[in-house]
Write a protein that holds these residues in place. Structure first.
Motif, mmCIF file in Angstrom:
data_model
loop_
_atom_site.group_PDB
_atom_site.id
_atom_site.type_symbol
_atom_site.label_atom_id
_atom_site.label_comp_id
_atom_site.label_asym_id
_atom_site.label_seq_id
_atom_site.Cartn_x
_atom_site.Cartn_y
_atom_site.Cartn_z
ATOM 1 N N UNK A 41 0.827 -1.213 0.000
ATOM 2 C CA UNK A 41 0.000 0.000 0.000
ATOM 3 C C UNK A 41 0.863 1.265 0.000
ATOM 4 N N UNK A 42 2.160 1.095 -0.251
ATOM 5 C CA UNK A 42 3.112 2.208 -0.239
ATOM 6 C C UNK A 42 3.259 2.827 1.147
ATOM 7 N N UNK A 43 2.979 2.038 2.176
ATOM 8 C CA UNK A 43 3.132 2.501 3.564
ATOM 9 C C UNK A 43 4.396 1.891 4.161
ATOM 10 N N UNK A 44 5.022 2.625 5.067
ATOM 11 C CA UNK A 44 6.224 2.124 5.734
ATOM 12 C C UNK A 44 5.833 1.106 6.814
ATOM 13 N N UNK A 45 6.591 0.025 6.877
ATOM 14 C CA UNK A 45 6.402 -1.005 7.904
ATOM 15 C C UNK A 45 7.762 -1.268 8.534
ATOM 16 N N UNK A 46 7.824 -1.161 9.859
ATOM 17 C CA UNK A 46 9.096 -1.345 10.560
ATOM 18 C C UNK A 46 9.027 -2.537 11.514
ATOM 19 N N UNK A 47 10.173 -2.922 12.007
ATOM 20 C CA UNK A 47 10.213 -3.976 13.014
ATOM 21 C C UNK A 47 9.435 -3.536 14.250
ATOM 22 N N UNK A 48 9.512 -2.266 14.598
ATOM 23 C CA UNK A 48 8.757 -1.755 15.753
ATOM 24 C C UNK A 48 7.250 -1.943 15.572
ATOM 25 N N UNK A 49 6.779 -1.799 14.320
ATOM 26 C CA UNK A 49 5.346 -2.006 14.037
ATOM 27 C C UNK A 49 4.929 -3.447 14.302
ATOM 28 N N UNK A 50 5.875 -4.353 14.164
ATOM 29 C CA UNK A 50 5.573 -5.784 14.302
ATOM 30 C C UNK A 50 5.703 -6.279 15.742
ATOM 31 N N UNK A 51 6.358 -5.487 16.595
ATOM 32 C CA UNK A 51 6.542 -5.904 17.991
ATOM 33 C C UNK A 51 5.182 -6.095 18.664
ATOM 34 N N UNK A 52 5.079 -7.154 19.451
ATOM 35 C CA UNK A 52 3.823 -7.455 20.125
ATOM 36 C C UNK A 52 2.904 -8.345 19.318
ATOM 37 N N UNK A 53 3.334 -8.681 18.075
ATOM 38 C CA UNK A 53 2.565 -9.584 17.226
ATOM 39 C C UNK A 53 3.402 -10.825 16.901
ATOM 40 N N UNK A 54 2.727 -11.933 16.733
ATOM 41 C CA UNK A 54 3.372 -13.139 16.225
ATOM 42 C C UNK A 54 3.248 -13.084 14.702
ATOM 43 N N UNK A 55 4.321 -13.414 13.993
ATOM 44 C CA UNK A 55 4.221 -13.373 12.533
ATOM 45 C C UNK A 55 4.996 -14.485 11.852
#
Length: 196
Positions: A41-55
């Motif tokens: 979606x042309x949005x930035x995604x960082x490791x910090x955004x993923x913290x707290x989630x299992x992926x």
């Protein structure tokens, strides 16, 4: 007579203890280095955004002629099973290993080819150099990404990596053939409950 009564009692205790210790067991612990990439979606995604989630992570590219189509199909099937099992707070992250070709728009078109029920769970990432993703894959996931000379194909591993809420790769599974769907769902359920 007493021995006959003691044996079933001991078996029951063993069963209870084994059930109590039946939690998630990590195979390894690779810390993922910080990143900030661009999704479909042309949005930035960082490791910090993923913290707290299992992926679950995989390395793919849109013009792949061998491993990627079955991997994407298997990941879509896995996504359905996770939804059916009531697992909610998770992400599926696909790192493009052909970033000069794989624009956000092309990654969205590629995702649309697969029967994905909830695309909001998916991050299709690009927006870095070939050297960066090769280095990132090696350091963070201990996996190979390599250009094939005189070809539009890229060499890569065909497994799915399970990442915990702290951003650590803790387990890998075959993502192309003999995918252990039930085990992955069980592991993601267990990790989702940790620290919940």
């Amino acid at each position: 007579m007493r021995k006959k009564l003691v044996l079933p009692y001991l078996l029951l205790i063993v069963l209870i203890l084994s059930a109590c210790s039946g939690g998630f067991k990590e195979e390894h612990n690779y810390k993922i280095e910080p990143f900030e990439f661009t999704n479909q979606h042309n949005a930035k995604v960082s490791l910090d955004d993923m913290k707290g989630k299992v992926w679950l992570a995989q390395f793919i590219f849109t013009v792949c002629t061998s491993a990627c189509p079955p991997m994407m199909s298997n990941m879509a099937d896995l996504d359905k099973q996770l939804i059916d099992e009531g697992v909610e707070d998770y992400k599926i992250v696909s790192f493009s290993i052909d970033p000069t070709v794989d624009t956000p728009e092309l990654l969205q078109e590629y995702l649309d080819l697969y029967d994905v029920q909830d695309q909001s769970k998916w991050e299709m990432l690009t927006g870095y150099s070939q050297e960066k993703i090769t280095d990132f894959a090696a350091k963070s996931f201990k996996t190979l990404v390599a250009d094939i000379p005189d070809s539009d194909q890229v060499m890569h591993a065909t497994y799915f990596s399970l990442v915990n809420k702290k951003g650590e790769v803790v387990k890998t599974y075959n993502g192309m053939v003999d995918v252990p769907f039930d085990q992955i769902v069980k592991d993601m359920k267990a990790l989702s409950k940790e620290g919940a």
